[in-house]
Write a protein that holds these residues in place. Structure first.
Motif, mmCIF file in Angstrom:
data_model
loop_
_atom_site.group_PDB
_atom_site.id
_atom_site.type_symbol
_atom_site.label_atom_id
_atom_site.label_comp_id
_atom_site.label_asym_id
_atom_site.label_seq_id
_atom_site.Cartn_x
_atom_site.Cartn_y
_atom_site.Cartn_z
ATOM 1 N N LEU A 27 0.822 -1.203 0.000
ATOM 2 C CA LEU A 27 0.000 0.000 0.000
ATOM 3 C C LEU A 27 0.860 1.258 0.000
ATOM 4 O O LEU A 27 0.548 2.239 -0.672
ATOM 5 C CB LEU A 27 -0.927 0.003 1.221
ATOM 6 N N ALA A 28 1.949 1.214 0.747
ATOM 7 C CA ALA A 28 2.790 2.403 0.899
ATOM 8 C C ALA A 28 3.357 2.883 -0.421
ATOM 9 O O ALA A 28 3.549 4.092 -0.615
ATOM 10 C CB ALA A 28 3.925 2.118 1.889
ATOM 11 N N ASP A 29 3.632 1.973 -1.359
ATOM 12 C CA ASP A 29 4.241 2.386 -2.625
ATOM 13 C C ASP A 29 3.296 2.218 -3.815
ATOM 14 O O ASP A 29 3.727 2.144 -4.961
ATOM 15 C CB ASP A 29 5.550 1.624 -2.871
ATOM 16 N N THR A 30 2.000 2.154 -3.559
ATOM 17 C CA THR A 30 1.014 2.039 -4.636
ATOM 18 C C THR A 30 0.575 3.433 -5.058
ATOM 19 O O THR A 30 -0.135 4.124 -4.332
ATOM 20 C CB THR A 30 -0.192 1.187 -4.191
ATOM 21 N N ALA A 31 0.991 3.830 -6.249
ATOM 22 C CA ALA A 31 0.860 5.223 -6.688
ATOM 23 C C ALA A 31 -0.585 5.691 -6.819
ATOM 24 O O ALA A 31 -0.892 6.855 -6.543
ATOM 25 C CB ALA A 31 1.589 5.410 -8.018
ATOM 26 N N VAL A 32 -1.500 4.817 -7.253
ATOM 27 C CA VAL A 32 -2.874 5.259 -7.487
ATOM 28 C C VAL A 32 -3.569 5.688 -6.205
ATOM 29 O O VAL A 32 -4.559 6.432 -6.248
ATOM 30 C CB VAL A 32 -3.705 4.172 -8.204
ATOM 31 N N LEU A 33 -3.070 5.263 -5.060
ATOM 32 C CA LEU A 33 -3.666 5.688 -3.789
ATOM 33 C C LEU A 33 -3.400 7.159 -3.497
ATOM 34 O O LEU A 33 -4.043 7.745 -2.630
ATOM 35 C CB LEU A 33 -3.154 4.816 -2.640
ATOM 36 N N ASP A 34 -2.468 7.767 -4.218
ATOM 37 C CA ASP A 34 -2.225 9.199 -4.044
ATOM 38 C C ASP A 34 -3.385 10.023 -4.582
ATOM 39 O O ASP A 34 -3.718 11.087 -4.046
ATOM 40 C CB ASP A 34 -0.939 9.623 -4.761
ATOM 41 N N ILE A 35 -4.004 9.561 -5.660
ATOM 42 C CA ILE A 35 -5.112 10.283 -6.281
ATOM 43 C C ILE A 35 -6.465 9.711 -5.849
ATOM 44 O O ILE A 35 -7.501 10.339 -6.010
ATOM 45 C CB ILE A 35 -4.990 10.245 -7.822
ATOM 46 N N GLY A 36 -6.438 8.498 -5.282
ATOM 47 C CA GLY A 36 -7.652 7.833 -4.831
ATOM 48 C C GLY A 36 -8.072 6.729 -5.776
ATOM 49 O O GLY A 36 -7.973 6.861 -6.991
ATOM 50 N N VAL A 37 -8.542 5.627 -5.216
ATOM 51 C CA VAL A 37 -8.981 4.468 -5.985
ATOM 52 C C VAL A 37 -10.488 4.356 -5.839
ATOM 53 O O VAL A 37 -10.996 4.094 -4.740
ATOM 54 C CB VAL A 37 -8.288 3.183 -5.488
ATOM 55 N N GLN A 38 -11.204 4.567 -6.936
ATOM 56 C CA GLN A 38 -12.668 4.593 -6.855
ATOM 57 C C GLN A 38 -13.211 3.236 -6.453
ATOM 58 O O GLN A 38 -12.825 2.205 -6.992
ATOM 59 C CB GLN A 38 -13.280 5.037 -8.184
ATOM 60 N N ASN A 39 -14.142 3.265 -5.504
ATOM 61 C CA ASN A 39 -14.709 2.025 -4.972
ATOM 62 C C ASN A 39 -16.174 1.923 -5.395
ATOM 63 O O ASN A 39 -17.081 2.180 -4.614
ATOM 64 C CB ASN A 39 -14.589 1.988 -3.450
ATOM 65 N N THR A 40 -16.386 1.556 -6.652
ATOM 66 C CA THR A 40 -17.729 1.434 -7.201
ATOM 67 C C THR A 40 -17.910 0.036 -7.769
ATOM 68 O O THR A 40 -17.118 -0.404 -8.594
ATOM 69 C CB THR A 40 -17.967 2.478 -8.316
ATOM 70 N N GLY A 41 -18.947 -0.656 -7.306
ATOM 71 C CA GLY A 41 -19.234 -1.989 -7.811
ATOM 72 C C GLY A 41 -18.446 -3.078 -7.109
ATOM 73 O O GLY A 41 -17.532 -2.806 -6.326
ATOM 74 N N PRO A 42 -18.772 -4.341 -7.390
ATOM 75 C CA PRO A 42 -18.102 -5.456 -6.721
ATOM 76 C C PRO A 42 -16.621 -5.573 -7.049
ATOM 77 O O PRO A 42 -15.843 -6.111 -6.263
ATOM 78 C CB PRO A 42 -18.879 -6.688 -7.205
ATOM 79 N N ASP A 43 -16.227 -5.092 -8.235
ATOM 80 C CA ASP A 43 -14.813 -5.132 -8.611
ATOM 81 C C ASP A 43 -14.266 -3.711 -8.586
ATOM 82 O O ASP A 43 -13.819 -3.161 -9.588
ATOM 83 C CB ASP A 43 -14.663 -5.773 -9.999
ATOM 84 N N GLY A 44 -14.327 -3.124 -7.386
ATOM 85 C CA GLY A 44 -13.954 -1.735 -7.197
ATOM 86 C C GLY A 44 -12.534 -1.565 -6.693
ATOM 87 O O GLY A 44 -11.575 -2.068 -7.295
#
Length: 363
Positions: free
Chosen positions: A24-41
């Motif tokens: 998690l610490a080095d996952t770049a998309v978490l800087d902008i946010g990971v959309q949590n929509t739907g079962p495969d969010g």
């Protein structure tokens, strides 16, 4: 000058869709946010970037209503910077983000930012313990005046406008409890908003870093912000890039990565994966018929990513404890590519804790 393929490869690398393991610490998309929509969010978006989401706990991540009012997942340690970063850039920006709620506020002489502050203060007072969204909304309707409220014919009741409700929640230091439907809001423990976002969480820079090269119009479209506000916050350390005849910009630090990017990986992207959120859809999917299939008005499918390009769509069909993946290819797929897609389907089934029944490739 670069072509579409270089842009696609760059984004695959920037978004770490080519890695098998990550934290998690080095996952770049978490800087902008990971959309949590739907079962495969959000969880699936992290899983296809190599994160072991089975080891992820509530202490690691926080779910907030942020960009476009959608729920996004972030690192809990970053929450103060994130809330500072996602706030509207100006009163005009706030008005654009809250859509039709701005009109009655303007008529009443209430500034949009002041309205968000008022809603946030009221929400903070109401949510002292985990509280379901409907109860929060109902109580807000009893303490806020008419310009904040609308009559909902579906519910036959008066509610706060939806977008001010969502955008004020993080402003109030409230998070969404994971895996709750309807959503449950609760206070963020130890919440302190940062005075200003650092570069890492600045949304304009994050878009350029993860979805560049881009124009101010494309960034504004992603944020639902006025182009004027995005241009006012355009970074100085950018380079001009021409993509298939269109002038765009990229952070100077990423110039070499764009030139050298290569991608050899297969992934089943969820319908709202960040890779598909770029506002240059003609770059992602040049064929209009394929674009219409990938982004219908309702019921989005996922996208099949192979070697830096989108080559089709996929939809899950769950029956009991089994999962079938229906793939609609846009081109002839080799046997090796089909095997790679099937391996990803196995990964998705394991992620969902079910068995893979089959992968059905349309002819």
């Amino acid at each position: 000058m670069v072509d579409r393929r270089q842009v696609m490869n760059f984004r695959v690398r920037a978004q770490q869709l080519d890695r098998d393991d990550g934290a998690l610490a080095d996952t770049a998309v978490l800087d902008i946010g990971v959309q949590n929509t739907g079962p495969d969010g959000a969880r699936w978006a992290l899983a296809v970037r190599g994160v072991d989401v089975t080891a992820m706990s509530d202490a690691d991540v926080v779910l907030l209503w942020t960009v476009r009012g959608a729920p996004h997942l972030y690192r809990r340690a970053d929450v103060g910077h994130v809330v500072a970063a996602v706030e509207p850039f100006s009163d005009a920006d706030a008005g654009k983000r809250i859509y039709d709620a701005a009109k009655p506020l303007k008529a009443a002489g209430i500034d949009n930012l002041a309205a968000l502050d008022e809603v946030a203060a009221r929400m903070r007072t109401i949510v002292t313990t985990p509280t379901v969204k409907g109860e929060v909304s109902g109580r807000l309707a009893t303490v806020l005046p008419e310009p904040y409220l609308r009559f909902c014919r579906v519910c036959d009741a008066t509610h706060l406008y939806e977008m001010p409700f969502r955008l004020a929640a993080a402003r109030a230091g409230l998070e969404l409890q994971l895996d709750t439907s309807p959503p449950i809001l609760r206070r963020i423990t130890g919440f302190t908003r940062a005075a200003a976002p650092v570069d890492r969480f600045d949304l304009v820079r994050a878009y350029l870093r993860l979805l560049g090269p881009a124009t101010p119009q494309q960034v504004a479209g992603y944020l639902d912000a006025p182009v004027k506000d995005v241009k006012a916050r355009w970074p100085d350390d950018v380079v001009e890039v021409t993509v298939d005849g269109e002038v765009r910009w990229l952070l100077a630090a990423d110039d070499k990565a764009l030139e050298s990017a290569d991608a050899t990986t297969s992934r089943l992207l969820g319908p709202f994966d960040l890779f598909l959120q770029a506002r240059d859809r003609a770059t992602l999917v040049p064929d209009p018929a394929h674009a219409k299939e990938l982004w219908p008005v309702l019921g989005r499918p996922g996208a099949v990513l192979v070697d830096g390009d989108l080559v089709g769509t996929w939809r899950p069909r769950k029956s009991g404890r089994t999962l079938t993946i229906a793939v609609q290819p846009w081109q002839r797929l080799s046997a090796g590519t089909r095997d790679a897609i099937t391996a990803q389907a196995e990964h998705l089934a394991a992620h969902r804790d079910v068995s893979l029944a089959s992968v059905d490739f349309a002819s």
